[in-house]
Design a protein around this motif. Sequence first.
Motif, mmCIF file in Angstrom:
data_model
loop_
_atom_site.group_PDB
_atom_site.id
_atom_site.type_symbol
_atom_site.label_atom_id
_atom_site.label_comp_id
_atom_site.label_asym_id
_atom_site.label_seq_id
_atom_site.Cartn_x
_atom_site.Cartn_y
_atom_site.Cartn_z
ATOM 1 N N LEU A 68 0.836 -1.203 0.000
ATOM 2 C CA LEU A 68 0.000 0.000 0.000
ATOM 3 C C LEU A 68 0.872 1.254 0.000
ATOM 4 C CD1 LEU A 68 -2.817 1.367 0.286
ATOM 5 C CD2 LEU A 68 -2.444 1.261 2.775
ATOM 6 N N ILE A 69 0.529 2.187 -0.870
ATOM 7 C CA ILE A 69 1.140 3.520 -0.842
ATOM 8 C C ILE A 69 0.136 4.432 -0.144
ATOM 9 C CG2 ILE A 69 2.146 5.389 -2.200
ATOM 10 C CD1 ILE A 69 2.408 3.403 -4.537
ATOM 11 N N PRO A 70 0.363 4.782 1.128
ATOM 12 C CA PRO A 70 -0.601 5.635 1.834
ATOM 13 C C PRO A 70 -0.764 6.979 1.142
ATOM 14 C CG PRO A 70 1.010 4.683 3.344
ATOM 15 C CD PRO A 70 1.518 4.438 1.960
ATOM 16 N N ASN A 71 -1.911 7.592 1.325
ATOM 17 C CA ASN A 71 -2.201 8.828 0.612
ATOM 18 C C ASN A 71 -1.175 9.927 0.848
ATOM 19 O OD1 ASN A 71 -4.014 11.656 0.708
ATOM 20 N ND2 ASN A 71 -4.273 10.379 -1.108
ATOM 21 N N PRO A 72 -0.752 10.181 2.085
ATOM 22 C CA PRO A 72 0.245 11.253 2.263
ATOM 23 C C PRO A 72 1.538 10.990 1.475
ATOM 24 C CG PRO A 72 -0.765 10.701 4.356
ATOM 25 C CD PRO A 72 -1.213 9.654 3.379
ATOM 26 N N ARG A 73 2.003 9.738 1.466
ATOM 27 C CA ARG A 73 3.229 9.435 0.704
ATOM 28 C C ARG A 73 2.978 9.530 -0.792
ATOM 29 N NH1 ARG A 73 6.479 4.695 -0.689
ATOM 30 N NH2 ARG A 73 5.035 3.278 0.332
ATOM 31 N N PHE B 102 4.116 12.267 -5.865
ATOM 32 C CA PHE B 102 3.594 12.908 -7.076
ATOM 33 C C PHE B 102 4.069 14.359 -7.168
ATOM 34 C CE2 PHE B 102 -0.108 14.922 -9.346
ATOM 35 C CZ PHE B 102 0.155 14.351 -10.581
ATOM 36 N N LEU B 103 4.004 15.094 -6.071
ATOM 37 C CA LEU B 103 4.422 16.496 -6.094
ATOM 38 C C LEU B 103 5.919 16.629 -6.330
ATOM 39 C CD1 LEU B 103 2.239 17.899 -3.174
ATOM 40 C CD2 LEU B 103 1.930 18.331 -5.621
ATOM 41 N N LEU C 117 4.879 10.378 -13.437
ATOM 42 C CA LEU C 117 3.706 10.193 -12.589
ATOM 43 C C LEU C 117 4.071 9.659 -11.200
ATOM 44 C CD1 LEU C 117 1.357 8.533 -15.225
ATOM 45 C CD2 LEU C 117 1.024 10.794 -14.199
ATOM 46 N N GLY C 118 5.158 8.911 -11.112
ATOM 47 C CA GLY C 118 5.514 8.267 -9.846
ATOM 48 C C GLY C 118 4.866 6.900 -9.713
ATOM 49 N N PHE C 119 3.615 6.802 -10.048
ATOM 50 C CA PHE C 119 2.838 5.558 -10.046
ATOM 51 C C PHE C 119 1.620 5.823 -10.925
ATOM 52 C CE2 PHE C 119 1.817 8.264 -6.465
ATOM 53 C CZ PHE C 119 0.452 8.482 -6.636
ATOM 54 N N GLY C 120 1.020 4.780 -11.443
ATOM 55 C CA GLY C 120 -0.151 5.026 -12.280
ATOM 56 C C GLY C 120 -0.737 3.753 -12.846
ATOM 57 N N PHE D 60 0.698 0.624 -11.109
ATOM 58 C CA PHE D 60 2.051 0.148 -11.368
ATOM 59 C C PHE D 60 3.035 1.192 -10.835
ATOM 60 C CE2 PHE D 60 -0.570 -1.790 -14.674
ATOM 61 C CZ PHE D 60 -0.223 -3.131 -14.534
ATOM 62 N N ILE D 61 4.170 0.701 -10.387
ATOM 63 C CA ILE D 61 5.217 1.586 -9.873
ATOM 64 C C ILE D 61 6.552 0.903 -10.137
ATOM 65 C CG2 ILE D 61 5.056 0.585 -7.539
ATOM 66 C CD1 ILE D 61 5.752 3.375 -6.426
ATOM 67 N N PHE D 62 7.587 1.676 -10.405
ATOM 68 C CA PHE D 62 8.904 1.065 -10.552
ATOM 69 C C PHE D 62 9.293 0.409 -9.230
ATOM 70 C CE2 PHE D 62 9.238 4.044 -14.145
ATOM 71 C CZ PHE D 62 9.657 3.149 -15.116
ATOM 72 N N ALA D 63 9.868 -0.794 -9.324
ATOM 73 C CA ALA D 63 10.153 -1.577 -8.117
ATOM 74 C C ALA D 63 11.025 -0.797 -7.144
ATOM 75 C CB ALA D 63 10.812 -2.899 -8.510
ATOM 76 N N GLU D 64 11.997 -0.029 -7.675
ATOM 77 C CA GLU D 64 12.900 0.705 -6.773
ATOM 78 C C GLU D 64 12.218 1.872 -6.075
ATOM 79 O OE1 GLU D 64 13.737 2.633 -10.873
ATOM 80 O OE2 GLU D 64 13.272 0.634 -10.081
#
Length: 403
Positions: free
Chosen positions: A4-9, A14-15, A219-222, A268-272
């Motif tokens: 899980l990527i929590p909302n604050p992180r 993204f910013l 995007l960081g994740f998407g 999806f997100i880059f593993a690193e």
Amino acid sequence: MLPLIPNPRARRLFLDRHALSEPPVGPASGQALHDLIERIGFVQVDSINTVARAHEMILWSRRQSFRAPALKRLLERDRSLWEHWTHDASILPVRLHGIWQHRFRRDAVRLEANWRSWFREGYEAQFDRILDRIAREGPVGTADVGEGEVRGKGGWWDWHPSKTALEWLWRTGRLAITRREGFAKIYDLTERVIPEVHRAPVPEAEATDWACRSALRHLGFGTSGEIAAYWKAVGPEVAKDWCRESLARGELAEAEVEGTQGQRRKVFIFAESLNEDPPEPTPRLRILSPFDPALRDRNRAEFLFDFYYRIEVFVPEAKRVWGYYVFPVLEGDRLVGRIDVKAFRDVGALRVRAFWPEAGVKLTKSRHAKLAAELDRLARFARCDRVEFSVGWQREPLAPPDR
């Protein structure tokens, strides 16, 4: 279970990718400005100039020493940037021209099908005439062509044939924008605008990988749909295939990202990047362009920030909720409100009509001071010497319209 990527992180990640975490200070010309545009991917171009053009304000909100001539130099003298199409007209690093060769071919097919129904006939007959004229006489704008041609009265789709031809030749890569006069595009032959080193076409497989990989970096994740939509350089199915293949190679991971209301979305997100701890954004308040790359995907902004935003330029005045052209306001990692502000350069005043905080946001003494300081900075950028506030400018939060 997926990580899980929590909302604050998620918001911080993204910013940070959009250069909106650090204070908006530092150099904003030459290589530093070019590097900033590389970092955020593209800068959308728009004609509305209530305070400044969208492309200028996007850069100013990240580096407040930015001034428009610095961008003009990179575009028109150094030729390290160029203008073309992503999801809309945008400023891009010129090194991407070889990748855009695939877009030129694709757009030629798509435009051939659509433009015949959108525009009046006869524009194809102008191609050779316009290309020959530019080759012999130099760059032209729409005001230089089309003498004696019939114009329609139905809006932009009733351009005269020569204007349509210029736009077609630009969209399909045979012409390039060499400069703008005011906001009018001036076209020249592509080989006289784009340095030769950048004009070689990139193999399609390499272009596809770049489009997906760079989109996810920005995007960081998407989702695969968000990846496809970032540049609009590949279709959704192509992005899905790329994600599946990259996942199988171990380059990507699947995760769930948390929205502001606790809802979850698989991404999806880059593993690193899974365990990346992005920096805490500056608490400084800043005013963003409505066309900011961080807000381009309105649904994503609503999911991550609980911020509903739509430009109401084309909404009849009586039906507008907030106003003609209202600027989002970012503080830290939260979008805390929107402000209706306009530059009246003839009298040197930046006038604030209204500020609406988001639900649960108070215009405290500290926040008021930060907003006032940002408005002072914005006034200087807009070449105004003072800020004026309309009576009743402090508004109550408004609920978004039913949607």
